[in-house]
Design a protein around this motif. Sequence first.
Motif, PDB file in Angstrom:
ATOM      1  N   TYR A   6       0.621  -1.252  -0.081  1.00 38.55           N
ATOM      2  CA  TYR A   6      -0.006  -0.164  -0.039  1.00 38.55           C
ATOM      3  C   TYR A   6       0.668   1.316  -0.104  1.00 38.55           C
ATOM      4  CZ  TYR A   6      -4.320   2.682   1.010  1.00 38.55           C
ATOM      5  OH  TYR A   6      -5.286   3.458   0.825  1.00 38.55           O
ATOM      6  N   ARG A   7       0.532   2.109  -0.876  1.00 37.95           N
ATOM      7  CA  ARG A   7       1.509   3.409  -1.000  1.00 37.95           C
ATOM      8  C   ARG A   7       0.721   4.586  -1.029  1.00 37.95           C
ATOM      9  NH1 ARG A   7       6.247   3.140  -4.863  1.00 37.95           N
ATOM     10  NH2 ARG A   7       6.483   5.039  -3.811  1.00 37.95           N
ATOM     11  N   ARG A   8       1.286   5.703  -0.453  1.00 35.32           N
ATOM     12  CA  ARG A   8       0.736   6.937  -0.508  1.00 35.32           C
ATOM     13  C   ARG A   8       1.569   7.998  -1.227  1.00 35.32           C
ATOM     14  NH1 ARG A   8      -2.893  10.160   3.787  1.00 35.32           N
ATOM     15  NH2 ARG A   8      -2.614  12.344   2.882  1.00 35.32           N
ATOM     16  N   LEU A   9       1.455   8.523  -2.410  1.00 39.26           N
ATOM     17  CA  LEU A   9       2.271   9.244  -3.285  1.00 39.26           C
ATOM     18  C   LEU A   9       1.604  10.879  -3.268  1.00 39.26           C
ATOM     19  CD1 LEU A   9       2.721   6.611  -5.881  1.00 39.26           C
ATOM     20  CD2 LEU A   9       4.346   6.931  -3.976  1.00 39.26           C
ATOM     21  N   THR A  10       2.516  11.559  -3.557  1.00 34.18           N
ATOM     22  CA  THR A  10       2.096  12.908  -3.967  1.00 34.18           C
ATOM     23  C   THR A  10       2.725  13.389  -5.239  1.00 34.18           C
ATOM     24  OG1 THR A  10       1.989  13.591  -1.555  1.00 34.18           O
ATOM     25  CG2 THR A  10       2.027  15.412  -2.800  1.00 34.18           C
ATOM     26  N   GLY A  27      10.097  12.360  -9.155  1.00 27.43           N
ATOM     27  CA  GLY A  27      10.423  12.176 -10.453  1.00 27.43           C
ATOM     28  C   GLY A  27       9.985  10.867 -10.979  1.00 27.43           C
ATOM     29  N   GLU A  28       9.291   9.958 -10.399  1.00 25.88           N
ATOM     30  CA  GLU A  28       8.665   8.759 -10.719  1.00 25.88           C
ATOM     31  C   GLU A  28       7.239   9.137 -11.740  1.00 25.88           C
ATOM     32  OE1 GLU A  28       8.019   5.126  -8.265  1.00 25.88           O
ATOM     33  OE2 GLU A  28       8.337   6.676  -6.961  1.00 25.88           O
ATOM     34  N   ILE A  29       6.981   8.235 -12.452  1.00 27.33           N
ATOM     35  CA  ILE A  29       5.930   8.344 -13.225  1.00 27.33           C
ATOM     36  C   ILE A  29       5.141   6.865 -13.043  1.00 27.33           C
ATOM     37  CG2 ILE A  29       4.466   8.328 -15.452  1.00 27.33           C
ATOM     38  CD1 ILE A  29       6.144  10.898 -15.057  1.00 27.33           C
ATOM     39  N   VAL A  30       3.915   7.106 -12.477  1.00 24.61           N
ATOM     40  CA  VAL A  30       2.922   6.139 -11.932  1.00 24.61           C
ATOM     41  C   VAL A  30       1.869   5.837 -12.637  1.00 24.61           C
ATOM     42  CG1 VAL A  30       2.028   4.825  -9.928  1.00 24.61           C
ATOM     43  CG2 VAL A  30       4.227   6.166  -9.695  1.00 24.61           C
ATOM     44  N   ARG A  31       1.228   4.825 -13.158  1.00 23.40           N
ATOM     45  CA  ARG A  31       0.082   4.823 -13.935  1.00 23.40           C
ATOM     46  C   ARG A  31      -1.016   4.470 -12.943  1.00 23.40           C
ATOM     47  NH1 ARG A  31      -0.177   0.412 -17.095  1.00 23.40           N
ATOM     48  NH2 ARG A  31       1.428  -0.629 -15.961  1.00 23.40           N
ATOM     49  N   LEU A  32      -2.066   5.004 -12.774  1.00 30.39           N
ATOM     50  CA  LEU A  32      -3.182   4.976 -11.881  1.00 30.39           C
ATOM     51  C   LEU A  32      -4.327   4.098 -12.588  1.00 30.39           C
ATOM     52  CD1 LEU A  32      -3.490   8.600 -10.642  1.00 30.39           C
ATOM     53  CD2 LEU A  32      -2.118   6.717  -9.823  1.00 30.39           C
ATOM     54  N   ALA A  33      -4.549   2.857 -11.972  1.00 28.06           N
ATOM     55  CA  ALA A  33      -5.539   2.052 -12.575  1.00 28.06           C
ATOM     56  C   ALA A  33      -6.810   2.331 -11.729  1.00 28.06           C
ATOM     57  CB  ALA A  33      -5.172   0.663 -12.111  1.00 28.06           C
ATOM     58  N   THR A  34      -7.914   2.807 -12.519  1.00 27.11           N
ATOM     59  CA  THR A  34      -9.093   3.121 -11.934  1.00 27.11           C
ATOM     60  C   THR A  34     -10.171   3.118 -12.645  1.00 27.11           C
ATOM     61  OG1 THR A  34     -10.342   4.874 -10.566  1.00 27.11           O
ATOM     62  CG2 THR A  34      -8.476   5.574 -12.018  1.00 27.11           C
ATOM     63  N   SER A  35     -11.531   3.106 -12.715  1.00 29.39           N
ATOM     64  CA  SER A  35     -12.319   2.998 -13.430  1.00 29.39           C
ATOM     65  C   SER A  35     -13.144   4.540 -13.367  1.00 29.39           C
ATOM     66  CB  SER A  35     -13.519   1.826 -13.458  1.00 29.39           C
ATOM     67  OG  SER A  35     -14.136   1.870 -12.002  1.00 29.39           O
ATOM     68  N   THR A  44      -3.280  19.265 -11.580  1.00 30.56           N
ATOM     69  CA  THR A  44      -3.219  19.832 -10.044  1.00 30.56           C
ATOM     70  C   THR A  44      -2.415  18.771  -9.165  1.00 30.56           C
ATOM     71  OG1 THR A  44      -5.310  18.633  -9.366  1.00 30.56           O
ATOM     72  CG2 THR A  44      -5.484  20.862 -10.320  1.00 30.56           C
ATOM     73  N   ARG A  45      -2.136  19.233  -8.315  1.00 29.22           N
ATOM     74  CA  ARG A  45      -1.409  18.483  -7.064  1.00 29.22           C
ATOM     75  C   ARG A  45      -2.036  17.725  -6.406  1.00 29.22           C
ATOM     76  NH1 ARG A  45       3.394  18.103  -5.000  1.00 29.22           N
ATOM     77  NH2 ARG A  45       3.769  18.122  -2.800  1.00 29.22           N
ATOM     78  N   VAL A  46      -1.840  16.268  -6.361  1.00 26.89           N
ATOM     79  CA  VAL A  46      -2.937  15.566  -5.583  1.00 26.89           C
ATOM     80  C   VAL A  46      -2.204  14.504  -4.504  1.00 26.89           C
ATOM     81  CG1 VAL A  46      -4.791  15.475  -7.390  1.00 26.89           C
ATOM     82  CG2 VAL A  46      -2.769  13.826  -7.435  1.00 26.89           C
ATOM     83  N   ILE A  47      -2.806  14.062  -3.751  1.00 24.49           N
ATOM     84  CA  ILE A  47      -2.387  12.762  -3.236  1.00 24.49           C
ATOM     85  C   ILE A  47      -3.179  11.711  -3.367  1.00 24.49           C
ATOM     86  CG2 ILE A  47      -2.122  11.753  -0.677  1.00 24.49           C
ATOM     87  CD1 ILE A  47      -2.132  14.679   0.227  1.00 24.49           C
ATOM     88  N   VAL A  48      -2.494  10.414  -3.649  1.00 20.58           N
ATOM     89  CA  VAL A  48      -3.244   9.349  -4.057  1.00 20.58           C
ATOM     90  C   VAL A  48      -2.886   8.087  -3.099  1.00 20.58           C
ATOM     91  CG1 VAL A  48      -3.409  10.043  -6.573  1.00 20.58           C
ATOM     92  CG2 VAL A  48      -1.340   8.588  -5.588  1.00 20.58           C
ATOM     93  N   GLU A  49      -3.739   7.105  -2.842  1.00 20.47           N
ATOM     94  CA  GLU A  49      -3.219   6.022  -2.097  1.00 20.47           C
ATOM     95  C   GLU A  49      -4.043   4.632  -2.910  1.00 20.47           C
ATOM     96  OE1 GLU A  49      -4.842   6.195   1.856  1.00 20.47           O
ATOM     97  OE2 GLU A  49      -3.720   7.978   2.254  1.00 20.47           O
ATOM     98  N   GLY A  50      -3.101   3.730  -2.734  1.00 20.99           N
ATOM     99  CA  GLY A  50      -3.653   2.258  -3.177  1.00 20.99           C
ATOM    100  C   GLY A  50      -2.419   1.355  -3.155  1.00 20.99           C
ATOM    101  N   LYS A  59      -2.953   0.780  -7.972  1.00 19.29           N
ATOM    102  CA  LYS A  59      -4.712   0.392  -8.169  1.00 19.29           C
ATOM    103  C   LYS A  59      -5.111   1.373  -7.035  1.00 19.29           C
ATOM    104  CE  LYS A  59      -4.686  -4.460  -9.847  1.00 19.29           C
ATOM    105  NZ  LYS A  59      -5.213  -5.643  -9.463  1.00 19.29           N
ATOM    106  N   LEU A  60      -5.732   2.602  -7.919  1.00 19.76           N
ATOM    107  CA  LEU A  60      -6.214   3.507  -6.780  1.00 19.76           C
ATOM    108  C   LEU A  60      -7.053   3.334  -5.905  1.00 19.76           C
ATOM    109  CD1 LEU A  60      -5.583   6.585  -6.740  1.00 19.76           C
ATOM    110  CD2 LEU A  60      -7.446   6.924  -8.401  1.00 19.76           C
ATOM    111  N   VAL A  61      -7.194   3.756  -4.785  1.00 20.48           N
ATOM    112  CA  VAL A  61      -8.200   3.467  -3.763  1.00 20.48           C
ATOM    113  C   VAL A  61      -8.846   4.877  -3.247  1.00 20.48           C
ATOM    114  CG1 VAL A  61      -8.495   2.697  -1.407  1.00 20.48           C
ATOM    115  CG2 VAL A  61      -7.097   1.330  -2.811  1.00 20.48           C
ATOM    116  N   TRP A  62      -8.033   5.852  -3.262  1.00 23.24           N
ATOM    117  CA  TRP A  62      -8.368   7.264  -2.804  1.00 23.24           C
ATOM    118  C   TRP A  62      -7.610   8.088  -3.689  1.00 23.24           C
ATOM    119  CZ3 TRP A  62      -5.787  11.158  -0.240  1.00 23.24           C
ATOM    120  CH2 TRP A  62      -6.636  12.252   0.304  1.00 23.24           C
ATOM    121  N   ILE A  63      -8.207   9.546  -3.784  1.00 20.21           N
ATOM    122  CA  ILE A  63      -7.434  10.448  -4.306  1.00 20.21           C
ATOM    123  C   ILE A  63      -7.882  11.930  -3.792  1.00 20.21           C
ATOM    124  CG2 ILE A  63      -8.989  10.782  -6.305  1.00 20.21           C
ATOM    125  CD1 ILE A  63      -6.472  11.662  -7.953  1.00 20.21           C
ATOM    126  N   GLY A  64      -7.106  12.971  -3.380  1.00 15.63           N
ATOM    127  CA  GLY A  64      -7.472  14.125  -3.082  1.00 15.63           C
ATOM    128  C   GLY A  64      -6.531  15.063  -3.266  1.00 15.63           C
TER     129      GLY A  64
END
Length: 68
Positions: A6-10, A27-35, A44-50, A59-64
């Motif tokens: 489980y990771r939390r990235l900004t 500087g990482e590029i991370v693809r987000l899997a979500t429907s 915009t600047r976001v925080i993602v978790e998954g 595999k995205l669980v949350w974004i804000g």
Amino acid sequence: MTNGPYRRLTGILRSNGRSSVLETDDGEIVRLATSDDHTVHDGTRVIVEGRMSGPDLLKLVWIGSATV
């Protein structure tokens, strides 16, 4: 890997047509899997978790929105 760590990235969310990617602060590029449609966050600047599913797929669980 289907049940990775489980990771939390900004970073900055970028929409590339069919999906979204996160440009992390490191500087990482991370693809987000979500429907879900997250184009409201495009550019915009976001925080993602998954859960990571491979070296560059989250595999995205949350974004804000991230505040500075």
